[in-house]
Design an enzyme around this catalytic site. Sequence first.
Site, PDB file in Angstrom:
ATOM      1  CE  LYS A 160       3.997  -1.174  -9.074  1.00  0.00           C
ATOM      2  NZ  LYS A 160       5.413  -2.041  -8.072  1.00  0.00           N
ATOM      3  NE  ARG A 174       7.649   2.848  -3.788  1.00  0.00           N
ATOM      4  CZ  ARG A 174       7.068   2.991  -5.306  1.00  0.00           C
ATOM      5  NH1 ARG A 174       5.306   2.951  -6.273  1.00  0.00           N
ATOM      6  NH2 ARG A 174       7.972   4.236  -6.185  1.00  0.00           N
TER       7      ARG A 174
HETATM    8  N1  HH2 Z   1       7.235  -0.281  -7.349  1.00  0.00           N
HETATM    9  C1  HH2 Z   1       8.011   0.664  -7.928  1.00  0.00           C
HETATM   10  C2  HH2 Z   1       9.093   0.928  -7.571  1.00  0.00           C
HETATM   11  N2  HH2 Z   1       9.327   0.940  -5.751  1.00  0.00           N
HETATM   12  N3  HH2 Z   1       9.188  -0.111  -4.211  1.00  0.00           N
HETATM   13  C3  HH2 Z   1       8.808  -1.208  -3.764  1.00  0.00           C
HETATM   14  N4  HH2 Z   1       9.122  -1.438  -2.474  1.00  0.00           N
HETATM   15  N5  HH2 Z   1       7.596  -1.594  -3.467  1.00  0.00           N
HETATM   16  C4  HH2 Z   1       7.073  -1.605  -5.413  1.00  0.00           C
HETATM   17  O1  HH2 Z   1       5.836  -2.001  -5.304  1.00  0.00           O
HETATM   18  C5  HH2 Z   1       7.570  -0.564  -6.096  1.00  0.00           C
HETATM   19  C6  HH2 Z   1       8.686  -0.445  -5.294  1.00  0.00           C
HETATM   20  C7  HH2 Z   1       6.995   1.007  -9.514  1.00  0.00           C
HETATM   21  O2  HH2 Z   1       6.386   2.086  -9.028  1.00  0.00           O
HETATM   22  P1  HH2 Z   1       6.967   3.528  -9.745  1.00  0.00           P
HETATM   23  O3  HH2 Z   1       7.421   4.157  -8.706  1.00  0.00           O
HETATM   24  O4  HH2 Z   1       5.793   4.506  -9.482  1.00  0.00           O
HETATM   25  O5  HH2 Z   1       7.097   3.965 -11.014  1.00  0.00           O
HETATM   26  P2  HH2 Z   1       8.161   4.048 -12.049  1.00  0.00           P
HETATM   27  O6  HH2 Z   1       9.250   3.180 -11.324  1.00  0.00           O
HETATM   28  O7  HH2 Z   1       8.106   3.919 -13.155  1.00  0.00           O
HETATM   29  O8  HH2 Z   1       9.686   4.752 -11.014  1.00  0.00           O
END
Ligand code: HH2
Length: 272
Positions: free
Chosen positions: A205, A240
């Site tokens: 992040k 995660r």
């Molecule tokens: N962060 C993201 C998405 N889903 N779910 C939970 N429970 N906790 C988190 O911190 C979280 C999440 C954002 O990260 P990422 O999926 O890598 O990216 P994007 O939202 O751009 O798909």
Amino acid sequence: MGILNVTPDSFSDGGRHADLETALEHARRMISEGAGLIDIGGESTRPGAEPVAAVDEIARTVPVVEALRAEWDGLISIDTSKAAVAVEALAAGADIVNDVSGLRADPGMAEVCAASGCSVVVMHMQGEPRTMQASPHYEDVVAEVRGFFAERMETLAMAGIHPEAMCFDPGIGFGKTLEHNLALLRTLDRISPPGRPLLLGVSRKSFISRLLGEGDLALRDWPTVAITARAREQGVMLHRVHAVRPNLEALRMTEAIMGVPQRNGPPVSSAG
Ligand code: HH2
């Protein structure tokens, strides 16, 4: 929990796993590295991301859930805030609904989860993804997140979701400044409702680069691993992450030092 984004625009891996076979290959790689849970998402929640229609989110995620379910009996979560997507993903074999809105964005979500008996990840977010990083503000971020968890636990239990099916997530980077994120990371051992596990999503992040000045996403894995190890010591059981192997190794090393019995899994090092 290995992250599988089947989106064209996720901040770290957008566009990379957009077709079914590529997505499955990535899931298989994370499973071979020791992931016990795969989190499948079809809508990017990065700051400024545009919303996706339920029909498109279903088209992106459900075939992946279905195909992965057919070949693997580990846990699958669907990363969605839409009840319609959750319904289809649960029918296709998902076990868990991971909702970054804490089951608040869609009034039908709690009912869907209660009816299916699935587990839920209840995440804290201030605002909504498009605008959440504009000017996050809290009197006391830790107290507010803790209060949010307590309120959600009570409301969702009244809606028919068993408290033991709930896990909580402080939502690192979701309507939070660097200082807010650090305050939450400092208090991970004190923020979840009693007896309920925390899930933490810090992987790659942007607060990492805000602190270290390192913009390259690939170079954010090592700071992620450092946070994972410390968070485990603070009692966090669910992590995660994008890079499964180094984070799992950090967990196993930390658990060995803590005296937690080692679970089955790939050896920490093939050289012993
Ligand atoms: N962060 C993201 C998405 N889903 N779910 C939970 N429970 N906790 C988190 O911190 C979280 C999440 C954002 O990260 P990422 O999926 O890598 O990216 P994007 O939202 O751009 O798909």
